[in-house]
Design an enzyme around this catalytic site. Structure first.
Site, PDB file in Angstrom:
ATOM      1  N   ASN A 127       0.850  -1.178   0.000  1.00  0.00           N
ATOM      2  CA  ASN A 127       0.000   0.000   0.000  1.00  0.00           C
ATOM      3  C   ASN A 127       0.892   1.237   0.000  1.00  0.00           C
ATOM      4  O   ASN A 127       1.777   1.375   0.848  1.00  0.00           O
ATOM      5  CB  ASN A 127      -0.916   0.014   1.227  1.00  0.00           C
ATOM      6  CG  ASN A 127      -1.807   1.241   1.254  1.00  0.00           C
ATOM      7  OD1 ASN A 127      -1.469   2.256   1.852  1.00  0.00           O
ATOM      8  ND2 ASN A 127      -2.948   1.162   0.588  1.00  0.00           N
ATOM      9  N   GLU A 190      -0.629  -0.493  -5.168  1.00  0.00           N
ATOM     10  CA  GLU A 190      -0.121   0.757  -5.735  1.00  0.00           C
ATOM     11  C   GLU A 190       1.317   0.642  -6.234  1.00  0.00           C
ATOM     12  O   GLU A 190       1.713   1.369  -7.153  1.00  0.00           O
ATOM     13  CB  GLU A 190      -0.219   1.895  -4.708  1.00  0.00           C
ATOM     14  CG  GLU A 190      -1.623   2.392  -4.442  1.00  0.00           C
ATOM     15  CD  GLU A 190      -2.343   1.634  -3.345  1.00  0.00           C
ATOM     16  OE1 GLU A 190      -3.520   1.937  -3.054  1.00  0.00           O
ATOM     17  OE2 GLU A 190      -1.719   0.712  -2.765  1.00  0.00           O
ATOM     18  N   ASP A 234      -4.592  22.701   4.421  1.00  0.00           N
ATOM     19  CA  ASP A 234      -4.886  21.584   3.526  1.00  0.00           C
ATOM     20  C   ASP A 234      -5.214  22.107   2.139  1.00  0.00           C
ATOM     21  O   ASP A 234      -4.935  23.261   1.813  1.00  0.00           O
ATOM     22  CB  ASP A 234      -6.016  20.717   4.097  1.00  0.00           C
ATOM     23  CG  ASP A 234      -5.782  19.241   3.808  1.00  0.00           C
ATOM     24  OD1 ASP A 234      -5.651  18.888   2.627  1.00  0.00           O
ATOM     25  OD2 ASP A 234      -5.722  18.446   4.748  1.00  0.00           O
TER      26      ASP A 234
END
Length: 408
Positions: A127, A190, A234
């Protein structure tokens, strides 16, 4: 590896800066930047947007979504295992020496923002994901969203052995960054996706894991301990709140002898591109189940490449526009507003999209409002729930001649 890539991007060159000036420099230029000296290290930023990624992979920007989707559906283990890469790295004693930026004045400290977090599970495989990581005195604190796969693997590992082994790679090939930003199911590997995108990815073995070549590497363990993380800027360019988040205990540090640090500006164009672009092929595939004639999808930069989307369809039956709205909102749960347009609208030109809204939409007929939805935690206007809006800016099938745009 990164040095050769950066040179091809023809970056703006800055001779010297301190780590507190990096964000200002990156915000000043909307193009790749190379800083020769930050505390004795080289730093790059603003490397990737839609156009530069498409050019790097030799694909038209309009077709990048299909390039991603094709490779997602045809994963291949195109690893080039080269353990001599390990010889490129030297051991380092202190992460505090690395040119990790403090991006904004209210940040609680220096943040790693481009680090690819790599974990391996015997059942689910590799991952890869990207998370903001706060640097404390001798440990790290990672922001980990509970709904994401890393958190699932973390809680699984805590039950099995009390911690999760992790490698954080900084300064990676763009295929690795794209793969780490992509959302698949829990079995989606991934690392294989990165190797497929790159058509051959250089990796080496490190403590039983395959690691892609990078400039800086952190080997550690995510513990069953929490500390404050945040506030931090963010994707919306606004501050997120403080939370208790997991601690990463550092086992050892590796870096190349002359490494380049990749500074990813929070809320910047690169941040938006890496968050948004990998979501688009997943959305297209999902929408295609409802509207087989969907042509393209874009998460717009003005919508932070996260909250706003434009969906282009070939409309064949009445109601296709409304169904496309519902499918898009289901495909990307963080989506807040979506516009559906016809084939003659250029979805990469926001003025053309606005033209469709201006000339083809009547509010009482073509706008869907859905209150009380679960939305994105990144939306500063949302409270417990959010209101989602869909705009059907397609032409009625029985009036197509009325809306035909004059070309001559």
């Amino acid at each position: 590896m990164l040095r050769e890539i950066v040179e091809k991007l023809n970056p703006i060159v800055i001779d010297k800066a301190n780590r507190n000036e990096i964000a200002k420099i990156l915000k000043t230029y909307n193009s790749p930047v190379y800083i020769k000296d930050v505390d004795g290290f080289e730093v790059v930023g603003n490397l990737w947007n839609r156009e530069r990624l498409a050019k790097f992979f030799n694909v038209k920007k309009e077709d990048f979504i299909f390039f991603m989707l094709k490779n997602m559906e045809n994963l291949k283990e195109k690893f080039i295992i080269d353990n001599s890469l390990r010889d490129l790295y030297i051991n380092d004693s202190s992460i505090k020496k690395w040119p990790i930026p403090k991006y904004y004045k209210n940040d609680p400290g220096c943040y790693i923002t481009s680090g690819v977090v790599i974990v391996k599970d015997e059942e689910y495989g590799y991952n890869l994901s990207i998370h903001r990581i706060l640097v404390k005195d001798n440990y790290l604190v990672i922001r980990m969203v509970e709904q994401r796969h890393l958190h699932f693997l973390y809680t699984k590992a805590l039950k099995e052995k009390g911690y999760l082994d992790v490698v954080i790679a900084i300064g990676c090939h763009p295929a690795v960054l794209l793969a780490a930003s992509t959302s698949g199911d829990i079995y989606f590997d991934e690392l294989k996706f990165a190797s497929t995108l790159a058509n051959g990815l250089k990796v080496f073995e490190l403590d039983g894991m395959l690691i892609p070549e990078a400039e800086f590497i952190i080997k550690g363990r995510i513990l069953d301990k929490l500390d404050d993380e945040g506030p931090f800027v963010d994707i919306t360019g606004t501050y997120d709140k403080v939370r208790k988040q997991p601690i990463i205990e550092i086992d050892y540090l590796l870096r190349k002898e002359k490494p380049i640090f990749h500074a990813l500006l929070p809320g910047g164009v690169e941040h938006k591109a890496l968050m948004g672009l990998p979501q688009e092929p997943r959305m297209l595939k999902f929408i295609r189940n409802t509207i087989p004639t969907v042509k393209n999808v874009v998460l717009t930069e003005g919508g932070c490449c996260w909250l706003h989307a434009v969906v282009q369809i070939e409309k064949r039956t009445d109601g296709d526009g409304k169904n496309a709205i519902l499918a898009a909102l289901a495909a990307h749960p963080s989506l807040k507003h979506v516009v559906v347009v016809d084939e003659d609208i250029n979805i990469f030109d926001i003025n053309d999209v606005e033209y469709a809204i201006a000339t083809r939409v009547q509010g009482d007929r073509d706008i869907i409002i859905i209150p009380g939805c679960k939305g994105s935690s990144l939306d500063p206007s949302a409270e417990k729930t959010t209101t989602k809006i869909g705009i059907d800016a397609t032409v009625p099938l029985d009036k197509k001649d009325k809306f035909k745009r004059v070309e001559e």
